[in-house]
Design a protein around this motif. Structure first.
Motif, mmCIF file in Angstrom:
data_model
loop_
_atom_site.group_PDB
_atom_site.id
_atom_site.type_symbol
_atom_site.label_atom_id
_atom_site.label_comp_id
_atom_site.label_asym_id
_atom_site.label_seq_id
_atom_site.Cartn_x
_atom_site.Cartn_y
_atom_site.Cartn_z
ATOM 1 N N THR A 76 0.704 -1.455 -0.151
ATOM 2 C CA THR A 76 -0.087 -0.037 -0.032
ATOM 3 C C THR A 76 0.779 1.454 -0.017
ATOM 4 O O THR A 76 0.641 2.169 -0.389
ATOM 5 N N GLU A 77 1.839 1.417 0.689
ATOM 6 C CA GLU A 77 2.537 2.745 0.838
ATOM 7 C C GLU A 77 3.178 2.984 -0.227
ATOM 8 O O GLU A 77 3.146 4.208 -0.900
ATOM 9 N N VAL A 78 3.878 1.605 -1.113
ATOM 10 C CA VAL A 78 4.488 2.198 -2.233
ATOM 11 C C VAL A 78 3.436 2.618 -3.301
ATOM 12 O O VAL A 78 3.607 3.610 -3.993
ATOM 13 N N SER A 79 2.343 2.036 -3.556
ATOM 14 C CA SER A 79 1.199 2.312 -4.471
ATOM 15 C C SER A 79 0.671 3.608 -4.129
ATOM 16 O O SER A 79 0.634 4.663 -5.229
ATOM 17 N N ALA A 80 0.644 4.197 -2.797
ATOM 18 C CA ALA A 80 0.140 5.420 -2.354
ATOM 19 C C ALA A 80 1.309 6.316 -2.680
ATOM 20 O O ALA A 80 0.934 7.725 -3.376
ATOM 21 N N ILE A 81 2.473 6.089 -2.712
ATOM 22 C CA ILE A 81 3.524 7.457 -3.200
ATOM 23 C C ILE A 81 3.461 7.485 -4.742
ATOM 24 O O ILE A 81 3.650 8.594 -4.922
ATOM 25 N N MET A 82 3.359 6.321 -5.184
ATOM 26 C CA MET A 82 3.370 6.414 -6.742
ATOM 27 C C MET A 82 2.174 7.294 -7.225
ATOM 28 O O MET A 82 2.161 8.041 -8.136
ATOM 29 N N ALA A 83 0.949 6.754 -6.769
ATOM 30 C CA ALA A 83 -0.375 7.340 -7.080
ATOM 31 C C ALA A 83 -0.151 8.906 -6.713
ATOM 32 O O ALA A 83 -0.752 9.666 -7.561
ATOM 33 N N ASN A 84 0.174 9.482 -5.738
ATOM 34 C CA ASN A 84 0.486 10.918 -5.414
ATOM 35 C C ASN A 84 1.058 11.620 -6.225
ATOM 36 O O ASN A 84 0.827 12.825 -6.562
ATOM 37 N N THR A 85 2.221 10.980 -6.891
ATOM 38 C CA THR A 85 3.050 11.612 -7.896
ATOM 39 C C THR A 85 2.425 11.753 -9.529
ATOM 40 O O THR A 85 2.324 12.135 -10.067
ATOM 41 N N VAL A 86 2.188 10.163 -9.791
ATOM 42 C CA VAL A 86 1.810 10.079 -11.231
ATOM 43 C C VAL A 86 0.451 10.506 -11.443
ATOM 44 O O VAL A 86 -0.101 10.823 -12.452
ATOM 45 N N GLY A 87 -0.604 10.537 -10.175
ATOM 46 C CA GLY A 87 -1.867 11.224 -10.615
ATOM 47 C C GLY A 87 -1.714 12.515 -10.742
ATOM 48 O O GLY A 87 -2.901 13.075 -11.420
ATOM 49 N N ILE A 88 -0.777 13.381 -10.504
ATOM 50 C CA ILE A 88 -0.830 14.675 -10.990
ATOM 51 C C ILE A 88 -0.784 14.946 -12.423
ATOM 52 O O ILE A 88 -1.432 15.831 -12.958
ATOM 53 N N TYR A 89 -0.264 13.872 -13.022
ATOM 54 C CA TYR A 89 -0.073 13.961 -14.644
ATOM 55 C C TYR A 89 -1.277 12.949 -15.244
ATOM 56 O O TYR A 89 -1.340 12.745 -16.437
ATOM 57 N N LYS A 90 -2.285 12.593 -14.262
ATOM 58 C CA LYS A 90 -3.391 11.731 -14.829
ATOM 59 C C LYS A 90 -3.034 10.361 -15.379
ATOM 60 O O LYS A 90 -3.774 10.072 -16.396
ATOM 61 N N ILE A 91 -1.983 9.965 -15.116
ATOM 62 C CA ILE A 91 -1.380 8.812 -15.593
ATOM 63 C C ILE A 91 -2.010 7.592 -14.819
ATOM 64 O O ILE A 91 -1.932 7.400 -13.663
ATOM 65 N N PRO A 92 -2.667 6.588 -15.565
ATOM 66 C CA PRO A 92 -3.453 5.675 -14.946
ATOM 67 C C PRO A 92 -2.339 4.778 -14.162
ATOM 68 O O PRO A 92 -1.174 4.601 -14.739
ATOM 69 N N GLN A 93 -2.620 4.167 -12.956
ATOM 70 C CA GLN A 93 -1.718 3.270 -12.202
ATOM 71 C C GLN A 93 -2.565 1.724 -11.907
ATOM 72 O O GLN A 93 -3.608 2.063 -11.341
ATOM 73 N N LEU A 94 -1.886 0.950 -12.137
ATOM 74 C CA LEU A 94 -2.543 -0.546 -11.819
ATOM 75 C C LEU A 94 -1.603 -1.076 -10.887
ATOM 76 O O LEU A 94 -0.590 -1.491 -10.913
ATOM 77 N N THR A 95 -2.030 -1.244 -9.561
ATOM 78 C CA THR A 95 -1.319 -1.772 -8.425
ATOM 79 C C THR A 95 -1.706 -3.322 -8.454
ATOM 80 O O THR A 95 -2.991 -3.682 -8.281
#
Length: 793
Positions: A76-95
């Protein structure tokens, strides 16, 4: 885990080799390790957004990476850190691992997709698992960080709502640098004794890494500090895995034999085993992880090393020879999710290409230029993806962008060589009807060796067996209780009931207070001995009365029959015959008609009998008084007076009965409370006061008859029945005076038997006292039955 990298490479390779699926398009990938440390993860994520070979985020200075989506991470921690960053650019993330934010707010991650169902389903599955095995006293293990706090905030209320208690909470160290990590772990050895609680045999572990490594280290170091080993049933969520750190490669895993976890459902994609066989240190120059993996897995060096203890790797070592804690050849759940994530991206690209080809035609070969696709557009197509993968499973997201799938319940069977087998022993289907989500095959489960393959108990105290209920212990959690026997008249028919309950109205508790037994219907039956005896007596006295009536009819012209008014004699005998037949209404199953008739018939015919007796007694008195010279009583002697007495005496009782029928008539009823084992089927008299009015009026007639007869007992015998009537009334009054207390002190069919016995006794008293002496003369002493003899007497 290196298998996740191989799953990613395998999926990309399969897609790129399929020229019909994404024609003229080649997928690529870039892997960066965050080492499960927050600042390293931030740096790795930002590196994905930078230009080639330069760490300059958010600037286009050079050829840029063509990122269309991000896959990761496992925790979860890794996914949340990544989501906080790539979400700014509206890049989809699949955890591909479970995602449970520390504060429970999923809406803050609008571009994150989960390749695994919501973790809350697993928590509910664990609760059902605990209920299934009757484990109500469990231990909880969680990493000492925000995510461990979140786990405890969710699971503790859920356990409490389902009547499960936690015996202890053990917090294990969070992942950090090695020196800090070891110090933190050694400090937690002080908490080790809580694991020794013998009542706690089931421990629920939050599967978020580094739970497995922490617990493994704790159990490994315990013997070094003279702490005894523990044998528990470890229950874990899907993040739990037997992947070992390099330092743990030779550590024993027997402590985890028989562990149970909810694992991500997985199948084996076609061609994956063949792909694994091609993996060698030289298989690609672009794999920056294989050298590190190969050297740690085979404990050798691919390059000449100054460390003499390490041998030189040949590069031809066989992955099949590695313990499963280091590498598994079969694709496991999270690797399967990585593979599905890659295919989901490919299918979204395919959908974009298909949609664009229908509506737009481009000049350059009429194909879409994928490098200009905006992430938000890709997000639109990704959330509606649905397909069947090569293993036959359907991949589809729900409205919360979570994969619609289930979990396998896996039993971990370990072996001394550090290998293990994942045995599927059940299934958790979140989409199943409530209460049916979890299916288990108990016979396949292997328990820890310390339990000798007997179902472990994990309860605060022994169960309260049927016949007992739980009683709270002061100052203890509700799972710790005493057992109190059920009170009189109550039962408990299951283990660990909170309270005893009453049986249904038509049942009663057995002597152990653990079962309700149906009550039998109780009424005076023609088939039981008492009913048979009373029926025989009823018929006997009725027939006797008929015979006496026949005798009197035959000898109706004889002086002894004519002496005391033949009409009254016949009326009395007929009424006595009906009195003797009345008990037949009292025997048998009470019905609506019999309940209405029996007391009324009994009261009326007995009143008729007593009125007739009174008339006979007064006739004797008047006849004697009329014989005196100058007596004025002669005008009263005759049928008019006797008929009036008989009719008035009877009609008064009829009136009382009519009032009874109108105001509160008798009705069939069931008394379920008087007797424990029986339901008394009876006639409810409706109004007890009216019933005693009927008896009271009969008593009044009997007392009047007795009084008149008593004063007339010394009149000349030639005309005198008075002394026989006196004796009969004495019997009658004695019977009915003793009837009242006896009737009130009995229950059920014996109450009915008392009334029948009183009817028969009082009727027999009248019959025997008045008519047997006359029958004796008529039949046995006919010489005395003449007028001269009567006059002479």
């Amino acid at each position: 885990m290196y298998q996740h990298i191989l799953a990613l490479a395998f999926a990309v390779k399969q897609i790129n080799e399929d020229t019909k699926f994404l024609p003229n398009i080649t997928l690529g990938f870039h892997i960066i390790n965050g080492y499960y440390i927050a600042k390293m993860t931030y740096k790795a994520t930002l590196n994905l957004l930078c230009t080639q070979h330069r760490f300059v985020p958010n600037f286009i200075c050079d050829s840029q990476k063509k990122i269309i989506t991000v896959i990761g991470g496992l925790v979860t921690e890794v996914s949340a850190i990544m989501a906080n960053t790539v979400g700014i650019y509206k890049i989809p993330q699949l955890t591909y691992g479970s995602f449970s934010p520390a504060h429970g707010d999923r809406t803050a991650f609008p571009f994150l997709y989960q390749m695994i169902p919501n973790e809350d389903y697993q928590y509910r599955g664990v609760v059902q698992l605990l209920h299934h095995f009757g484990w109500t006293w469990v231990g909880l293990l969680a990493v000492d960080d925000d995510f461990g706090d979140r786990f405890l905030q969710v699971i503790i209320p859920l356990l409490t709502q389902n009547n499960i208690c936690y015996a202890f909470i053990l917090r294990t160290p969070k992942r950090t640098y090695v020196d800090e990590y070891l110090n933190f772990l050694l400090r937690h050895l002080d908490d080790y004794p809580v694991l020794m609680d013998r009542k706690v045999n089931a421990c629920f572990v939050n599967g978020e890494p580094p739970s497995w490594h922490n617990l493994r280290m704790l159990l490994f170091y315990a013997p070094l500090f003279s702490l005894p080993p523990v044998g528990k049933v470890w229950i874990a969520t899907s993040q739990w895995d037997f992947e070992s750190l390099s330092v743990q490669r030779l550590w024993d895993i027997q402590n985890f034999h028989g562990a149970i976890s909810f694992t991500v459902h997985s199948n084996q994609p076609l061609g994956f085993q063949n792909f694994i066989d091609t993996v060698k240190p030289s298989w690609t120059n672009n794999d920056g992880f294989i050298q590190n993996f190969w050297e740690q897995a085979f404990n050798c060096s691919l390059k000449i090393s100054s460390v003499k203890s390490k041998t030189l790797c040949t590069g031809e070592e066989n992955l099949e020879n590695l313990p499963h804690t280091l590498f598994e050849r079969n694709m496991i759940g999270h690797s399967y999710n990585v593979c599905n994530a890659v295919y989901a991206v490919a299918h979204a690209l395919h959908a974009i290409h298909t949609s664009s080809s229908r509506h737009r035609r481009l000049l350059e070969g009429e194909r879409l230029k994928f490098q200009i696709i905006q992430p938000w557009l890709f997000h639109h197509f990704l959330r509606s993806v649905i397909f069947n993968n090569s293993a036959g499973d359907t991949v589809k997201f729900d409205e919360n962008r979570e994969l619609i799938a289930g979990f396998d319940v896996t039993n971990w069977v370990t072996f001394p060589n550090n290998s293990f087998v994942r045995v599927k022993v059940g299934r958790l289907e979140p989409q199943a009807p409530p209460g049916k989500e979890l299916a288990l095959n108990d016979d396949q489960i292997v328990w820890h060796r310390s339990f000798n393959q007997v179902l472990p108990l994990s309860v605060c105290n022994d169960n309260c067996y049927p016949g007992y209920s739980r009683k709270k212990k002061e100052g203890e959690k509700f799972c710790c209780y005493d057992c109190a026997p059920c009170p009189e008249g109550m039962i408990s028919n299951q283990k660990d009931m909170d309270f005893c309950m009453k049986c249904p109205e038509d049942q009663y508790p057995n002597k152990d207070n653990n079962q309700c037994i149906p009550q039998i219907l109780s009424y005076l039956s023609y088939k039981e001995p008492l009913g048979i005896i009373l029926t025989v007596l009823t018929i006997f006295f009725s027939v006797t009365t008929v015979l006496i009536l026949g005798t009197f009819r035959k000898y109706q012209d004889t002086p002894i029959v004519k002496a005391n008014n033949r009409t009254l004699t016949y009326i009395l005998l007929v009424s006595l015959m009906y009195c003797f037949l009345c008990p037949l209404f009292f025997i048998g199953h009470p019905g609506k008609v019999t309940c209405l008739i029996r007391q009324m018939a009994f009261g009326i015919v007995f009143s008729l009998s007593l009125s007739t007796v009174l008339a006979k007694t007064i006739t004797v008195v008047l006849a004697f008084m009329a014989t005196k010279p100058g007596s004025g009583m002669r005008k009263w002697v005759g049928k008019r007076l006797t008929n009036s007495l008989v009719l008035s005496g009877s009609f008064i009782q009829v009136g009382i009965c009519m009032v009874w029928l109108i105001t509160s008539p008798p009705f069939p009823d069931k008394d379920m409370n008087s007797l424990k084992e029986e339901i008394i089927v009876e006639c409810n008299e409706g109004s007890a006061s009216m019933f005693y009015c009927v008896l009271g009026y009969m008593g009044f007639l009997a007392i009047v008859s007795f009084t008149v007869a008593f004063f007339a007992r010394k009149l000349p015998d030639s005309f005198n029945e008075a002394k026989f009537i006196t004796f009969s009334m004495l019997i009658f009054c004695s019977v009915w005076l003793s009837f009242v207390p006896t009737y009130l002190s009995t229950k059920g069919k014996y109450m009915v038997a008392v009334e029948i016995f009183s009817i028969l006794c009082s009727g027999a008293g009248l019959l025997c006292s008045i008519f047997f002496p006359k029958c004796y003369i008529i039949i046995l002493r006919p010489d005395l039955n003449n007028k001269d003899h009567l006059i002479r007497r």
